[in-house]
Write an enzyme that holds these catalytic residues in place. Structure first.
Site, PDB file in Angstrom:
ATOM      1  N   PRO A 423       0.828  -1.207   0.000  1.00 44.19           N
ATOM      2  CA  PRO A 423       0.000   0.000   0.000  1.00 44.19           C
ATOM      3  C   PRO A 423       0.864   1.260   0.000  1.00 44.19           C
ATOM      4  CG  PRO A 423      -0.284  -1.269   2.042  1.00 44.19           C
ATOM      5  CD  PRO A 423       0.590  -2.065   1.151  1.00 44.19           C
ATOM      6  N   TYR A 581      -0.562   5.134  13.088  1.00 43.55           N
ATOM      7  CA  TYR A 581      -1.900   5.680  12.863  1.00 43.55           C
ATOM      8  C   TYR A 581      -2.811   5.187  13.991  1.00 43.55           C
ATOM      9  CZ  TYR A 581       0.285   7.194   8.629  1.00 43.55           C
ATOM     10  OH  TYR A 581       1.163   7.811   7.760  1.00 43.55           O
ATOM     11  N   GLY A 726       7.121  -1.971  -2.192  1.00 41.72           N
ATOM     12  CA  GLY A 726       6.552  -0.648  -2.372  1.00 41.72           C
ATOM     13  C   GLY A 726       7.321   0.140  -3.406  1.00 41.72           C
TER      14      GLY A 726
HETATM   15  C1  LIG Z   1       4.970   6.901  -1.101  1.00 47.56           C
HETATM   16  C2  LIG Z   1       4.679   5.887  -0.052  1.00 47.56           C
HETATM   17  C3  LIG Z   1       3.429   5.841   0.528  1.00 47.56           C
HETATM   18  C4  LIG Z   1       3.120   4.858   1.492  1.00 47.56           C
HETATM   19  N1  LIG Z   1       1.849   4.771   1.986  1.00 47.56           N
HETATM   20  C5  LIG Z   1       1.499   3.726   2.771  1.00 47.56           C
HETATM   21  C6  LIG Z   1       0.148   3.486   3.122  1.00 47.56           C
HETATM   22  O1  LIG Z   1      -0.755   4.197   2.717  1.00 47.56           O
HETATM   23  N2  LIG Z   1      -0.124   2.440   3.919  1.00 47.56           N
HETATM   24  C7  LIG Z   1       0.856   1.605   4.373  1.00 47.56           C
HETATM   25  O2  LIG Z   1       0.563   0.668   5.098  1.00 47.56           O
HETATM   26  N3  LIG Z   1       2.136   1.796   4.023  1.00 47.56           N
HETATM   27  C8  LIG Z   1       2.471   2.801   3.221  1.00 47.56           C
HETATM   28  N4  LIG Z   1       3.763   2.948   2.809  1.00 47.56           N
HETATM   29  C9  LIG Z   1       4.756   1.954   3.229  1.00 47.56           C
HETATM   30  C10 LIG Z   1       4.904   0.868   2.156  1.00 47.56           C
HETATM   31  O3  LIG Z   1       3.720   0.100   2.040  1.00 47.56           O
HETATM   32  C11 LIG Z   1       6.041  -0.087   2.510  1.00 47.56           C
HETATM   33  O4  LIG Z   1       5.744  -0.737   3.723  1.00 47.56           O
HETATM   34  C12 LIG Z   1       7.360   0.653   2.648  1.00 47.56           C
HETATM   35  O5  LIG Z   1       7.553   1.554   1.581  1.00 47.56           O
HETATM   36  C13 LIG Z   1       8.531  -0.317   2.694  1.00 47.56           C
HETATM   37  O6  LIG Z   1       8.585  -1.119   1.555  1.00 47.56           O
HETATM   38  P1  LIG Z   1       9.586  -0.800   0.317  1.00 47.56           P
HETATM   39  O7  LIG Z   1      10.959  -0.746   0.868  1.00 47.56           O
HETATM   40  O8  LIG Z   1       9.377  -1.959  -0.623  1.00 47.56           O
HETATM   41  O9  LIG Z   1       9.185   0.503  -0.294  1.00 47.56           O
HETATM   42  C14 LIG Z   1       4.092   3.938   1.875  1.00 47.56           C
HETATM   43  C15 LIG Z   1       5.353   4.011   1.308  1.00 47.56           C
HETATM   44  C16 LIG Z   1       5.653   4.940   0.334  1.00 47.56           C
HETATM   45  C17 LIG Z   1       7.022   4.944  -0.286  1.00 47.56           C
END
Ligand SMILES: Cc1cc2nc3c(=O)[nH]c(=O)nc-3n(C[C@H](O)[C@H](O)[C@H](O)COP(=O)(O)O)c2cc1C
Ligand SMILES: Cc1cc2nc3c(=O)[nH]c(=O)nc-3n(C[C@H](O)[C@H](O)[C@H](O)COP(=O)(O)OP(=O)(O)OC[C@H]3O[C@@H](n4cnc5c(N)ncnc54)[C@H](O)[C@@H]3O)c2cc1C
Length: 796
Positions: A423, A581, A726
């Site tokens: 997400p 949150y 993400g």
């Molecule tokens: C732009 C952005 C927005 C995010 N928004 C959410 C969100 O709405 N809900 C959530 O649970 N995590 C959110 N995250 C966290 C990501 O889901 C993920 O857990 C985090 O980026 C780590 O994974 P990654 O290293 O693959 O990016 C967000 C991350 C990014 C980069």
């Protein structure tokens, strides 16, 4: 230059020899409290890389070491009556006693003035007399303690106890023996180091060690004079490991039980005094790096002294060069030692998975890396993983393929592969309505091959938004907007789509991410709320403490949003209980300091999130799964810990979630996260192995997982059932399809959308107008069979 070296272990001796060799005019004095012969310990292991460095720096020392090496390639995992072998690892080991003897001889030859059986003078006193003082006085360094104010040491004592022994049983591989003893699981790390001896280390988690009676024996041995081993413990070990030893002997050499201490220092030098080797940093023995690091430190320090102008510049250059290398090794060692601390949670795993798991535990050795070392081992793992899949989850049957392309299930939802788009809030909604941006963003990710695409946190009320750009699901218009996105994903792609529902709590009413993350709006702020009136950061709004009536109202908002989500057609519902949150802030003791039934012990802190879970479950179709996202640690003292996260996961599993998405942190602004590659995976790993497998709940790992190699490794080792990515998907919406192409895989679970099929091969890069390689025809086998092979520049 006058150089004083404190300590004659591998680090001190090698530094002394190298310094003298690089410039014979140096006057090098070394102190070692032990006599030259009374070396404690057994064998030490080296990798090819370190040996390359030693060979280059001092061919004479290397030649002597090489004559002593026991070399082998295999790792054998002995587990539940089976032995699994992984080859191609390339180890060399030798006796510590012999290594020190070689280095002592070399020092004598080069004119180092060594005083053995002599305690070193205080470093501070030597600092005035010598140009450089090198403290190589080991893990319990006195110098480090004396310089504590400057070098800021941190010694973290860990949960396992181990004892370093020797045996006359000559192992033919690096051996892991997993012993199921009446007290619990213990492990033996064994490896040969000469033609007639092996190192034999027994290790157990503290509770198992105590139950086995070793704590009492160790307490009695504490009173023994130096040089004596804890013989009563050895007697008990002979008994516990009788099957491994098969009549062979084990022997101690000043051997006592130790709880490993990881040493880290904020700084490694003060004036002209520098710490090297174990004095500055330690790395758990299970990745065999202590001697390697000490000798590499010596190499780097000697080189910096030679190259730099003056001692201060040399010490600064030395520290700059070595810090990142040591930090990386310490991260791998930490992952490895933590793995062993929780070995009991893996012992229900199938032997094949357990073997892959133990070999890849430090995350340095991976699926691809093992395939290069031992293709048959990895092919066997792929076959094993395929055999674990439900035959009915995939029309094509459980075929052998890269693990990430095996289909999987979260509850009753079948996913085409193991990749999830995590997400990600896009901060691009208007009045909470998802627009064209969301359609294209999520639509393109679904076309990109992932099994499941998650929406961003969709908010259950206007006040539950993080920012004015956050999407919601509290109006009919919002529901219709989401229906459009869901219909596209269902109609045009093979992906499923999940809805993440949340409420911002005390982290609400903030700016769009790119205008100032977590900062209050410049104007038009709305009231924020939370379990307690504690602001997120000094600049944040103070949240209003929610009353019981408020909680009931918010529960109703979640239920209504879940109902809308079900009507919009989402396949899965995730309850956002992470990242500080609202629901997450109820779980953490740092943010929830209520004294009513919603605060205090974990059971109370779980109450509100579980009430919300039950409310959404009641509105959500029974056949569709509900998952939960948690922060498995707050990365801050007094907050949620990995142990507590296991209990949080248990509570959600018992309340009926089909999946747990394991994130961490973002709960308090003062957090101190240990970022790194796949840094949150150990938390998913524990939850999968302690909770997920038991309750049949799928576990999702997330966080800095960005290569398909890491995804395959995580799945095969059983650290998670799915991987969510993400940022990698922001970089490349077709991440999954590209991962398939890069692995040369084009089967089920990785189908390109028909309209994109023409682009399913990686485009050629580089010039196309260069001379073409000539075609060489090689005839072999049956006459008339032609095998064509390109060989650049070969004659026709
Ligand atoms: C732009 C952005 C927005 C995010 N928004 C959410 C969100 O709405 N809900 C959530 O649970 N995590 C959110 N995250 C966290 C990501 O889901 C993920 O857990 C985090 O980026 C780590 O994974 P990654 O290293 O693959 O990016 C967000 C991350 C990014 C980069
Ligand atoms: C169970 C176990 C298994 C291990 N297995 C491996 C392995 O397989 N591979 C590997 O590479 N490493 C292994 N190590 C780690 C390895 O032993 C150390 O990391 C390595 O020896 C560090 O070298 P050093 O020179 O920094 O310190 P040390 O080898 O500890 O040397 C420090 C020296 O300083 C001397 N000293 C201390 N204080 C004074 C003083 N005041 N005056 C004079 N002398 C002093 C000590 O007597 C000692 O000789 C293992 C360690 C343990 C405990």
């Amino acid at each position: 230059m006058r150089i004083a070296v404190l300590g004659g272990g591998p680090g001190g001796l090698y530094l002394a020899a190298l310094a003298k060799q690089l410039d014979p005019r140096h006057e090098v004095h070394l102190w070692e409290r032990n006599a030259p012969g009374d070396t404690f310990g057994f064998g030490v292991v080296f990798s090819d890389e370190t040996l390359g460095g030693i060979e280059h720096a001092d061919a004479a020392v290397f030649a002597q070491m090489e004559r002593e090496f026991a070399r082998w390639d295999d790792i054998d995992v002995h587990y539940h009556g089976t032995v699994l072998t992984s080859g191609g690892h390339g180890f060399a080991a030798m006796s510590r006693h012999r290594l020190l003897a070689i280095l002592q001889d070399r020092c004598a030859q080069l004119g180092v003035r060594a005083r053995y059986a002599t305690p070193a003078p205080d470093a501070a006193a030597l600092a005035g007399e010598y140009d450089l003082v090198v403290a190589a006085d080991g893990a319990n360094s006195l110098t480090r303690q004396r310089l504590a104010g400057v070098v800021r040491p941190d010694v973290e004592t860990r949960r396992c106890a181990y004892i370093w022994l020797g045996t006359d049983l000559v192992f033919d591989a690096f051996k892991f023996y997993i012993l199921d003893t009446p007290a619990g699981v213990m492990q033996v790390h064994g490896y040969p180091y000469s033609a007639d001896a092996s190192t034999f280390i027994l290790e157990a988690s503290d509770d198992v060690w105590r139950r086995a009676g070793f704590a009492d024996l160790a307490a009695a041995a504490a009173g023994l004079p130096p040089g004596h081993s804890d013989e009563p413990s050895l007697a008990l070990i002979r008994d516990l490991a009788a099957e491994v030893l098969g009549g062979h002997e084990i022997a101690g050499n000043n051997s006592r039980w130790v709880h490993f201490g990881t040493v880290r220092c904020g700084r490694w030098h003060d004036g002209n005094v520098v710490l090297i080797g174990d004095a500055a940093h330690t790395a758990h023995f299970s990745i065999g790096s202590g001697t390697k690091l000490a000798m590499e430190d010596a190499l780097a320090l000697a080189a910096c002294l030679h190259e730099q102008d003056g001692v201060p510049a040399a010490l600064a250059a030395y520290e700059a060069e070595r810090r990142p290398v040591v930090a990386s090794t310490q991260r791998a060692a930490q992952a490895s030692l933590e793995w062993f601390e929780h070995i009991g949670s893996y012992t229900g795993q199938d032997p094949a998975q357990f073997a892959f798991n133990i070999i890849t535990r430090s995350r340095r050795v991976t699926y691809d890396n093992l395939r290069l070392r031992d293709p048959e081992f990895v092919a066997g793992m792929d076959r094993w993983f395929a055999g674990q899949q439900d035959a009915d989850t995939d029309g094509a049957g459980p075929g052998v393929r890269p693990p990430m392309f095996q289909p999987g299930r979260i509850g009753g939802l079948r996913l085409r592969n193991r990749v999830i788009v995590s997400p990600m809030d896009m901060y691009s909604a208007r009045d909470g309505v998802a627009g064209d941006f969301h359609l294209v963003h999520l639509g393109s990710k679904a076309l990109g091959g992932a099994g499941l695409v998650m929406t961003e946190m969709v908010c259950v009320s206007p006040a539950g938004r993080i920012s004015p750009g956050c999407a919601g699901l509290y109006t009919g218009e919002q529901e219709r907007a989401w229906r459009r996105v869901v219909d596209f994903v269902h109609g045009q792609t093979g992906a499923a789509i999940g809805l993440q529902l949340g409420h911002s709590g005390r982290k609400g009413s903030t700016r769009l991410m790119w205008e100032g993350i977590d900062e209050p709006l410049p104007e038009g702020n709305w009231e924020v709320c939370g379990p307690s009136a504690i602001p997120y950061s000094p600049g944040s709004q103070v949240p209003r403490e929610l009353t019981a009536a408020d909680l009931a109202e918010i529960t109703g908002q979640f239920a209504a949003a879940a109902q809308r989500g079900a009507r919009a057609g989402f396949d899965l519902l995730e309850l956002h209980c992470a990242h500080g949150y609202l629901l997450s802030s109820f779980l953490s003791p740092l943010t929830n300091q209520r004294t009513d039934r919603y605060g205090g012990p974990l059971e109370n802190r779980l109450r509100f999130p579980l009430e919300v879970l039950r409310a959404i479950r009641a509105e959500w179709p029974a056949g569709r799964p509900v998952t939960v996202r948690i922060s498995a640690t707050d990365w801050y003292p007094g907050g949620v810990t990995a142990d507590e996260a296991v209990e949080i996961a248990r509570a959600f599993a018992e309340a009926g979630v089909a999946g747990i998405d394991v994130s961490t942190g973002q709960v308090v602004s003062e957090e101190q996260p240990a970022f790194g590659r796949s840094y949150q995976t150990p938390y998913a790993d524990r939850i999968r192995n302690e909770i997920g497998r038991k309750y049949g709940v799928a576990v999702i790992a997330v966080g800095a997982i960005s290569s398909y190699d890491d995804v395959n490794s995580i799945l095969l080792a059983g650290r998670a059932d799915f991987c969510a990515l993400g940022r990698a998907h922001l970089y490349d919406p077709q991440w999954t399809l590209h991962a398939a192409a890069d692995q040369g895989y084009a089967g089920p679970g990785a189908a390109w959308p028909d309209p994109f099929a023409a682009g399913s091969r990686k485009p050629q890069a580089g010039r196309t107008d260069g001379p073409r390689p000539r075609l060489e025809l090689i005839r072999e086998g049956t006459p008339g069979t032609a095998h064509a092979r390109w060989r650049p520049g070969s004659a026709p």
